[in-house]
Motif scaffolding. Structure first.
Motif, short mmCIF file in Angstrom:
data_model
loop_
_atom_site.label_atom_id
_atom_site.label_comp_id
_atom_site.label_asym_id
_atom_site.label_seq_id
_atom_site.Cartn_x
_atom_site.Cartn_y
_atom_site.Cartn_z
N VAL A 26 0.92 -1.26 0.07
CA VAL A 26 -0.14 -0.07 -0.06
C VAL A 26 0.85 1.27 -0.04
N GLN A 27 1.95 1.26 0.73
CA GLN A 27 2.59 2.23 0.91
C GLN A 27 3.60 2.64 -0.53
N LEU A 28 3.74 1.55 -1.14
CA LEU A 28 4.57 1.61 -2.44
C LEU A 28 3.81 2.14 -3.44
N ILE A 29 2.40 1.71 -3.48
CA ILE A 29 1.62 2.08 -4.45
C ILE A 29 1.03 3.47 -4.38
N LYS A 30 1.21 4.24 -3.08
CA LYS A 30 0.95 5.42 -2.49
C LYS A 30 -0.65 5.41 -2.97
N LEU A 31 -1.34 4.66 -2.07
CA LEU A 31 -2.65 4.62 -2.03
C LEU A 31 -3.17 6.15 -1.33
N ASP A 32 -4.13 6.64 -1.83
CA ASP A 32 -4.40 8.11 -1.56
C ASP A 32 -4.63 8.17 0.03
N VAL A 33 -5.35 7.17 0.59
CA VAL A 33 -5.65 6.93 2.26
C VAL A 33 -4.41 7.18 3.03
N GLU A 34 -3.30 6.48 2.58
CA GLU A 34 -2.13 6.32 3.08
C GLU A 34 -1.25 7.54 2.68
N VAL A 35 -1.28 8.30 1.82
CA VAL A 35 -0.52 9.48 1.77
C VAL A 35 -1.19 10.67 2.66
N GLU A 36 -2.61 10.64 2.71
CA GLU A 36 -3.18 11.55 3.56
C GLU A 36 -2.75 11.20 4.97
N THR A 37 -2.93 9.95 5.23
CA THR A 37 -2.28 9.67 6.71
C THR A 37 -0.85 10.33 7.15
N ILE A 38 0.12 9.98 6.08
CA ILE A 38 1.50 10.28 6.43
C ILE A 38 1.49 11.71 6.29
N THR A 39 0.85 12.28 5.53
CA THR A 39 0.84 13.94 5.56
C THR A 39 0.09 14.41 6.86
N ILE A 40 -1.00 13.93 7.17
CA ILE A 40 -1.50 14.27 8.58
C ILE A 40 -0.39 14.28 9.67
N LEU A 41 0.21 13.29 9.76
CA LEU A 41 1.31 12.93 10.78
C LEU A 41 2.50 13.79 10.66
N GLY A 42 2.55 14.69 9.61
CA GLY A 42 3.62 15.59 9.38
C GLY A 42 4.90 15.04 8.80
N TYR A 43 4.87 13.71 8.08
CA TYR A 43 5.97 13.25 7.37
C TYR A 43 5.88 13.34 5.87
N PRO A 44 7.02 13.59 5.22
CA PRO A 44 6.85 13.74 3.67
C PRO A 44 6.32 12.36 3.14
N PRO A 45 5.64 12.56 1.93
CA PRO A 45 5.20 11.34 1.26
C PRO A 45 6.16 10.65 0.67
N TYR A 46 7.39 11.06 0.41
CA TYR A 46 8.63 10.04 -0.04
C TYR A 46 9.02 8.89 0.83
N LEU A 47 8.69 9.48 2.17
CA LEU A 47 9.06 8.40 3.12
C LEU A 47 8.15 6.94 2.97
N MET A 48 7.23 6.96 2.52
CA MET A 48 6.38 5.74 2.27
C MET A 48 7.23 4.95 1.49
N ILE A 49 7.96 5.23 0.21
CA ILE A 49 8.67 4.62 -0.36
C ILE A 49 9.98 3.76 0.57
N VAL A 50 10.51 4.40 1.13
CA VAL A 50 11.58 3.77 2.42
C VAL A 50 10.91 2.87 3.12
N LEU A 51 9.79 3.20 3.59
CA LEU A 51 8.85 2.10 4.65
C LEU A 51 8.48 1.14 3.90
N GLY A 52 7.91 1.42 2.74
CA GLY A 52 7.35 0.09 1.98
C GLY A 52 8.38 -0.77 1.38
N VAL A 53 9.54 -0.38 0.95
CA VAL A 53 10.59 -1.10 0.63
C VAL A 53 11.13 -1.88 1.87
N SER A 54 11.37 -1.11 2.97
CA SER A 54 11.76 -1.92 4.25
C SER A 54 11.06 -2.95 4.81
#
Length: 107
Positions: A26-54
């Protein structure tokens, strides 16, 4: 290890692996809900790629029968990832029922 303990271990490992693999994809495909969640938490969306791969690499490390040290590091990484997410939600004062669904859904 007894047969009962092996069954419990593999059930717990399978549940953790499926959950982490799901979130990693979900983090690798950048699902809209996940992008919104990570943005609300104050993290940059590119962090989702690092988290998804790890998370995907961690699942592979846990399921490979050899390399026990690598397996320990993967479990530690999962712990810190989940603990960090929990603390991030708590700092924002989000109620406990919104940890799994922090964004508003419209069905």
């Amino acid at each position: 290890m007894s047969k009962r303990n092996k069954i419990i271990y593999w059930i717990a490992t399978a549940l953790l692996s499926v959950g982490m693999l799901n979130v990693g994809i979900v983090q690798l495909i950048k699902l809209d809900v996940e992008v919104e969640t990570i943005t609300i938490l104050g993290y940059p969306p590119y962090l989702m790629i690092v988290l998804g791969v790890s998370k995907i690499l961690g699942v592979i490390a846990i399921l490979v029968p050899k390399f026990p040290l690598l397996k320990e590091w993967a479990y530690a990484g999962f712990f810190f990832t989940v603990a960090g997410a929990l603390i991030s939600h708590m700092i924002l004062g989000q109620p406990i029922d919104s940890y799994y669904f922090p964004c508003s859904f419209s069905f």
